[in-house]
Write an enzyme that holds these catalytic residues in place. Structure first.
Site, PDB file in Angstrom:
ATOM      1  N   GLU A 162      52.064  41.367  19.648  1.00 47.48           N
ATOM      2  CA  GLU A 162      51.004  40.352  20.483  1.00 47.48           C
ATOM      3  C   GLU A 162      51.527  40.326  21.756  1.00 47.48           C
ATOM      4  O   GLU A 162      51.856  39.136  22.155  1.00 47.48           O
ATOM      5  CB  GLU A 162      50.558  38.977  19.945  1.00 47.48           C
ATOM      6  N   GLU A 206      47.574  42.716  11.235  1.00 50.20           N
ATOM      7  CA  GLU A 206      47.316  41.251  11.032  1.00 50.20           C
ATOM      8  C   GLU A 206      45.742  41.120  10.866  1.00 50.20           C
ATOM      9  O   GLU A 206      45.089  41.391  11.764  1.00 50.20           O
ATOM     10  CB  GLU A 206      47.753  40.158  12.107  1.00 50.20           C
TER      11      GLU A 206
END
Ligand code: AHR
Length: 490
Positions: free
Chosen positions: A175, A299
């Protein structure tokens, strides 16, 4: 009662379903690692090298194919050298992302890699690009994988591991558009190319490098990344997308106490995974027409409000039949897009978000989501075959999800019915596949039903009747159910 037909064409193999689509994710977050997977060797809970035996057994049963670690946001503040050597001298640090608690580094590289060996799964290590150096990342790869004479290989030997581990999957940052450094895709892709350049293939290993891809539907990130990062630099780009029950990050809704309205909103939210994947695949097909770079959904899962009285930074939530439906929908979607989706990792494996396992002291329970992974496991390394399923809409959401695969002369059909009030009579047209027998398994219950430490088997799979007649199979899907049917060929 609705009559729904699933038409299968077993002669058309669409794509290979990598077993890694059934992968998991474990972060240094709340009670995922500590007081979850890892209790330490001196614990009264039966363990192997500090890892709970009941968890090892449960994960082997669902044939866990790959495990991602150490984060998540934690990965970009993790310095791997803090987690090797004698435990008493390992550095203590603050886990700034998750509750500000002390991280004593007692679970580190050796503990993780040994766990993956014990489970027989691929390790997927996330390297620190956000706050770590290139040298640090490069040395980590050397430490884990080099068999010859070098400073890092010597250090590993001093720490008790003579031979390198087998490492295939290596993520470069997490991220990085957010907690991993707030970067623009232009900046990240330059950094990515630089970092990956120093992550070498040692001693016959071949790293499958994964670049940080988009959040949700951000195709701009995907486009810029793939304009800069080419197949010689990466094998995969990640995608993160969570299902927020209410659709509002500030008030996500309870994991167990939700209205029917919020339930249907959850189904709508989770179905967006389909369009999100499709939008990234469109960009990938344009910029990587030979399909050399995979989409790695590392995820995904439901993100609800934490259970009352628990640390807000620990992301502990219960898991109901709603989670089972969400798991089935997403796994069917990943199967359907398996020509590009090479891996997916549910967040997270134990005690965090949409966990497959919950623990409390000596006790451990399997969640409805765990049972879905068990019912779908024969899709691992099977061939997706062409199938079309009728559907119906309630509260703006599609109610039926399905996929069918072929392996070892058998067909596996997995179907979910998300409706809260419509039972379904499913007719499966086997398209000429001659079935000698059919084994059906069903998971069903009230949508808020869940397993607790006092009643650990409130939701569990059961056999279900499948009638075979004239090349077709007939099976009932009650409201709020997931069914898998395995057909053995004649
Ligand atoms: O899974 C919890 C967190 O969600 C991860 O650390 C991060 O990558 C994502 O935002």
């Amino acid at each position: 009662m609705k009559n729904i037909r699933l038409t299968v064409d077993p002669s058309v193999e669409v794509s290979h379903i990598n077993r890694e689509i059934y992968g998991h994710f474990s972060e240094h977050l709340g009670r995922c690692i500590y007081n979850g997977i890892y209790v330490g060797e001196d614990s009264s809970v039966p363990n192997t090298k500090g890892v709970r035996n009941d968890i090892i057994e449960a994960l082997k049963k669902i044939r866990i194919p790959v495990l991602r670690w150490p984060g998540g946001c934690f990965a970009d503040e993790y310095h791997w050298k803090d987690g090797i050597g004698p435990k008493e001298s390992r550095k203590k640090m603050v886990n700034t992302n998750w509750g500000g608690v002390v991280e004593d580094n007692s679970f580190g590289t050796h503990e993780f890699m040994d766990l993956c060996e014990e489970l027989g799964c691929e390790p997927y290590v996330a390297g620190n690009l956000g706050s770590g150096t290139i040298a640090e990342m490069s040395e980590w790869v050397e430490y884990m994988t080099f068999d010859g004479i070098s400073p890092m290989a010597e250090l590993r030997r001093q720490n008790g591991r003579e031979k390198p581990w087998k490492l295939k999957y290596f993520g470069i940052g997490n991220e990085n558009w957010g907690c991993g450094g707030n970067m623009r895709p232009e900046y990240y892709s330059d950094l990515y190319k630089r970092y990956q350049c120093f992550c070498k293939d040692f001693s016959g290993s071949r790293l499958y490098k994964v670049a940080c891809g988009p959040s949700g539907g951000d195709t701009h990130w995907t486009r810029v990344l793939l304009e800069n990062v080419k197949p010689q630099h990466t094998k995969g780009i990640s995608l993160h997308h969570y299902t927020i029950p209410t659709g509002d990050w500030n008030s996500k809704g309870s994991a167990t106490e939700f209205s029917d309205e919020v339930y249907y909103s959850t189904i709508s939210q989770t179905l967006t995974m389909d369009g999100i994947i499709r939008s990234h695949i469109a960009v990938m097909d344009e910029l990587d027409p030979k399909n050399e770079i995979a989409l790695i959904v590392d995820e995904w899962g439901i993100w609800a409000d934490v259970e009352e009285g628990t640390n807000p930074g620990f992301l502990y939530q219960q898991n109901t039949m709603r989670d089972a439906i969400v798991a089935a929908i997403n796994l069917n979607i990943f199967n359907q897009y398996s020509r590009r989706v090479a891996m997916a990792n549910i967040a997270q494996m134990v005690n965090v978000l949409q966990a497959v396992i919950l623990t409390e002291g000596e006790k451990m329970i399997l969640t409805p989501t765990y049972h879905v992974f068990d019912m779908f496991k024969e899709h691992q390394d099977a061939e997706l075959v062409r199938s079309v399923c009728e559907d119906f809409v309630q509260e703006g959401a599609r109610m039926i999800s399905s996929s069918v695969s072929k392996k070892d002369g058998c067909l596996l059909a997995t179907v979910s019915n998300a409706s809260l009030d419509e039972d379904v009579e499913l007719e499966i047209d086997l398209g000429g596949f001659e079935a000698a027998k059919a084994e059906g398994t069903i998971l069903t219950g009230e949508v808020r039903a869940h397993n607790t430490f006092d009643v650990p088997e409130a939701v569990k799979p059961a056999e279900c009747a499948v009638e075979l007649r004239d090349g077709r199979a007939y099976v009932k899907l009650p409201a709020c159910s997931v069914v898998s049917v395995r057909f053995a060929g004649k």
